[in-house]
Design a protein around this motif. Sequence first.
Motif, short mmCIF file in Angstrom:
data_model
loop_
_atom_site.label_atom_id
_atom_site.label_comp_id
_atom_site.label_asym_id
_atom_site.label_seq_id
_atom_site.Cartn_x
_atom_site.Cartn_y
_atom_site.Cartn_z
N CYS A 1 0.85 -1.19 0.00
CA CYS A 1 0.00 0.00 0.00
C CYS A 1 0.89 1.25 0.00
CB CYS A 1 -0.92 -0.01 1.21
SG CYS A 1 -1.93 1.47 1.39
N VAL A 2 0.72 2.12 -0.99
CA VAL A 2 1.47 3.38 -1.03
C VAL A 2 0.62 4.56 -0.56
CG1 VAL A 2 3.03 2.58 -2.83
CG2 VAL A 2 0.95 3.82 -3.48
N ILE A 3 -0.71 4.42 -0.65
CA ILE A 3 -1.63 5.47 -0.22
C ILE A 3 -2.72 4.84 0.63
CG2 ILE A 3 -3.23 7.29 -0.92
CD1 ILE A 3 -1.87 7.37 -3.64
N ASN A 4 -2.91 5.38 1.82
CA ASN A 4 -4.05 5.01 2.65
C ASN A 4 -4.95 6.23 2.79
OD1 ASN A 4 -5.09 4.90 5.86
ND2 ASN A 4 -5.49 3.11 4.60
N ILE A 5 -6.21 6.04 2.48
CA ILE A 5 -7.18 7.14 2.55
C ILE A 5 -8.31 6.75 3.48
CG2 ILE A 5 -8.84 8.52 1.23
CD1 ILE A 5 -7.16 8.04 -1.22
N ALA A 6 -8.67 7.65 4.37
CA ALA A 6 -9.82 7.45 5.23
C ALA A 6 -10.95 8.37 4.78
CB ALA A 6 -9.46 7.74 6.69
N ASN A 7 -12.14 7.95 5.05
CA ASN A 7 -13.31 8.80 4.81
C ASN A 7 -13.16 10.08 5.63
OD1 ASN A 7 -15.79 9.65 3.89
ND2 ASN A 7 -16.93 7.94 4.74
N ASN A 8 -13.89 11.11 5.25
CA ASN A 8 -13.82 12.35 6.01
C ASN A 8 -15.18 13.04 6.05
OD1 ASN A 8 -13.21 12.83 3.15
ND2 ASN A 8 -12.99 14.96 3.71
N GLN A 9 -15.29 13.97 6.97
CA GLN A 9 -16.50 14.78 7.09
C GLN A 9 -16.25 16.16 6.51
OE1 GLN A 9 -19.05 13.64 10.83
NE2 GLN A 9 -17.01 14.21 11.52
N MET A 10 -17.28 16.75 5.92
CA MET A 10 -17.18 18.11 5.40
C MET A 10 -18.06 19.03 6.26
SD MET A 10 -18.03 19.68 1.63
CE MET A 10 -16.71 18.76 0.85
N LEU A 11 -17.40 19.96 6.92
CA LEU A 11 -18.09 20.95 7.73
C LEU A 11 -18.16 22.24 6.92
CD1 LEU A 11 -19.31 22.03 10.38
CD2 LEU A 11 -16.97 22.42 11.20
N ASN A 12 -19.34 22.53 6.37
CA ASN A 12 -19.53 23.72 5.56
C ASN A 12 -19.97 24.86 6.46
OD1 ASN A 12 -20.41 25.76 3.75
ND2 ASN A 12 -20.71 24.21 2.15
N MET A 13 -19.07 25.78 6.74
CA MET A 13 -19.36 26.85 7.67
C MET A 13 -20.20 27.96 7.04
SD MET A 13 -15.64 26.92 9.58
CE MET A 13 -16.22 27.88 10.97
#
Length: 305
Positions: free
Chosen positions: A108-120
């Motif tokens: 594995c060269v890239i590990n990506i996790a899900n994320n949350q988007m906080l739209n201010m």
Amino acid sequence: MVSVVINCYNGDEFLRETLDSLRNQTYRDFEIIFIDNCSTDHTAEIAMEFDDRLKYFKTGHNLPLGEARNYAIERCNGEYIAFLDSDDLWDKDKLKIQVELMDKFNDCVINIANNQMLNMMTNTNEVVIRDRKTGFMDYDDFAINYKYGLSSVMIRTSSLKNMSKLFDIRLSYAEEFDMFLRLASIGGVYYYEKPLSTYRVHGSMHSLKLKDSIPHEYEIVMENLIESIPNFIEDHNDVINRIEFLRDYTSAKLCIERENYKQSHELMKPYIKNNIRALFFYLLTAMPPIVVKNIYNRYFTKKML
């Protein structure tokens, strides 16, 4: 050890909270490569409040984002590199989980996790990816469905430093997309479904100020992929189609903002059979100008490009 790269330009509004999310990490073996990109606010004094794991560097002049990140990568000593934008936040177990995954999967060269988007600007907070399970992604899937925040990524340092080119310094919006697609061609990409970072959307964001250059940047991305990945045109035609759509879609949005509705209409026409966003814009731009303007301003001006 993990090298955490933070590039900051006049980010004192959110920086202290961002660094607090680093202080709270359950995984403690990290260094911070902090690039103060010629800030004139209180960035330096906030950064200096951190402990001696933070290594502070100030640029002599304001660098493009890609160049500033390359400057940081050259100074990284960790086995892995994680990026944290100076206005984003990490879950306390972010580094711990991703290090365990990188240790487990040597290819594995890239590990990506899900994320949350906080739209201010709209006062909303949502999970970005809802329909993907933990596991490896093939190259086309990763590229075509790319919607990952930089702060959700961890990469293997040795793989990154073996690349002939890191971030393309000509790019200021698509530099992450470009570099990660090139890096993904030499190793595996592993996705983790739990959100481990929070991506803030606000009016002073750097990316919101770059919309005029975005279509051209997608052209550069395509050129880089064709140049650096053997047989890219033959093997990844669906990826090329996706990048061409992103180029034309962002151009169509610019045309609407400039009230050039006919050109926006024509730009979306080739994609209407297979893309719901293209169909929406195609139909929208056939309506009377006052309707187009009202709908666009209501639903798109406060959203990310």
